[in-house]
Design an enzyme around this catalytic site. Structure first.
Site, PDB file in Angstrom:
ATOM      1  N   MET A   1       0.831  -1.195   0.000  1.00  0.00           N
ATOM      2  CA  MET A   1       0.000   0.000   0.000  1.00  0.00           C
ATOM      3  C   MET A   1       0.871   1.253   0.000  1.00  0.00           C
ATOM      4  SD  MET A   1      -3.003  -1.149  -0.213  1.00  0.00           S
ATOM      5  CE  MET A   1      -3.965  -2.623   0.072  1.00  0.00           C
ATOM      6  N   CYS A   2       0.272   2.409  -0.005  1.00  0.00           N
ATOM      7  CA  CYS A   2       0.981   3.674  -0.118  1.00  0.00           C
ATOM      8  C   CYS A   2       0.522   4.611   0.992  1.00  0.00           C
ATOM      9  CB  CYS A   2       0.715   4.309  -1.483  1.00  0.00           C
ATOM     10  SG  CYS A   2       0.954   3.181  -2.890  1.00  0.00           S
ATOM     11  N   ARG A   3       1.136   5.788   1.040  1.00  0.00           N
ATOM     12  CA  ARG A   3       0.710   6.847   1.949  1.00  0.00           C
ATOM     13  C   ARG A   3       0.593   8.119   1.128  1.00  0.00           C
ATOM     14  NH1 ARG A   3      -1.513   4.666   6.212  1.00  0.00           N
ATOM     15  NH2 ARG A   3      -2.179   3.553   4.338  1.00  0.00           N
TER      16      ARG A   3
ATOM     17  N   ASN B   1      -4.318   5.005  -3.144  1.00  0.00           N
ATOM     18  CA  ASN B   1      -3.768   3.997  -2.256  1.00  0.00           C
ATOM     19  C   ASN B   1      -4.734   2.828  -2.240  1.00  0.00           C
ATOM     20  OD1 ASN B   1      -2.523   2.510  -0.218  1.00  0.00           O
ATOM     21  ND2 ASN B   1      -3.506   3.681   1.409  1.00  0.00           N
TER      22      ASN B   1
ATOM     23  N   VAL C   1       3.766   8.720  -1.389  1.00  0.00           N
ATOM     24  CA  VAL C   1       4.900   7.795  -1.323  1.00  0.00           C
ATOM     25  C   VAL C   1       4.360   6.407  -1.617  1.00  0.00           C
ATOM     26  CG1 VAL C   1       6.339   9.179   0.199  1.00  0.00           C
ATOM     27  CG2 VAL C   1       4.665   7.620   1.207  1.00  0.00           C
TER      28      VAL C   1
END
Length: 270
Positions: A1-3, A112, A86
């Site tokens: 996953m991402c932020r 995300n 990110v």
């Protein structure tokens, strides 16, 4: 996953959101607290708005903490509205083209989550994208396809309708093709330079985290995957299945139908 994080308000240095807070996006890239992966090191990107309708864009495949240009850019570039991301790759290789945000005209988009069984759904998703938008495709992610579907479905004129149509199409494709037991989970933020649109949704009730701040010290408000100051009262979780539109006039919300894929999965509260 991402932020991810997105800011709207008075003009500030990008570092006030990306680097300076105690739990900034840069900190989250190395130590995420509400994600399956603690480290998000598969690239980063920033889209910011200034005196032109189209946003500026800076992306790289390096981990955010390893790019020596990023601290200087975040310190010197100022903006009243910007998006930052990110990446922890789920689909698509680690390349600059696959880093978020994705930009078309005045729109910037970041995501995300993941589209379950994407390799088997991709062709049907691609078939729904207008030729003109599809020609702008540069990467291989599910995220970029979702953005192109939104544009095809009238994002420029009707963001709420475009989102509803896109989620309905993804659900229909997933029901037809099957997700192989993999969930469809989406938390997105996007902007046209005047407002930030954000939502979270999932077919299993486990949408990736997203929070909205009250007024911050510099006068603006922000969406973020995790509160930038750590847990505190001025950050609240964004409700699922609701589009949140943050502009200078305030916050407006619009509910939309949940993603229905027919997945035989136990749903948990989002």
């Amino acid at each position: 996953m991402c932020r991810l994080a997105a800011y709207l308000g008075t003009e500030i240095p990008l570092e006030n959101i990306i680097a300076r807070p105690r739990h900034s996006l840069l900190v989250q890239s190395q130590d995420a607290q509400e994600a399956k992966l603690r480290v998000n090191g598969d690239g980063f990107g920033i889209a910011w708005y200034g005196h032109l309708p189209e946003p500026g864009l800076f992306k790289d495949v390096l981990p955010a903490w390893a790019d020596t240009n990023l601290p200087s850019i975040c310190r010197l570039v100022r903006s009243h509205l910007f998006l930052a991301h990110v990446r922890a790759a789920t689909t698509g290789s680690s390349s600059r083209e696959n880093c978020h945000p994705f930009v078309h005209g005045r729109w910037a988009f970041m995501h995300n989550g993941c589209i379950g069984n994407f390799a088997h759904l991709r062709r049907d998703m691609e078939a729904l994208i207008d030729d003109g938008f599809y020609a702008q495709r540069r990467g291989t992610t599910d995220s970029e396809l979702v953005f192109l579907m939104l544009l095809t479905n009238g994002l420029d004129a009707d963001p709420v309708g475009a989102l509803s149509r896109t989620l309905e199409q993804i659900g229909a494709i997933a029901r037809r093709r099957g997700t192989n037991g993999e969930p469809v989970r989406m938390t997105c933020a996007f902007s046209d330079g005047t407002a930030i649109y954000a939502f979270r949704a999932a077919d299993d009730g486990r949408a990736p985290s997203l929070y909205l701040s009250d007024c911050l010290d510099h006068g603006g408000r922000a969406f973020a995957s995790e509160p930038l100051e750590g847990p505190c009262e001025r950050w609240r979780r964004v409700e699922p299945d609701t589009l949140h539109v943050l502009s200078r006039e305030g916050l407006v919300t619009a509910p939309f139908s949940p993603i229905e894929t027919g997945a035989d999965m136990h749903k948990a509260p989002a």
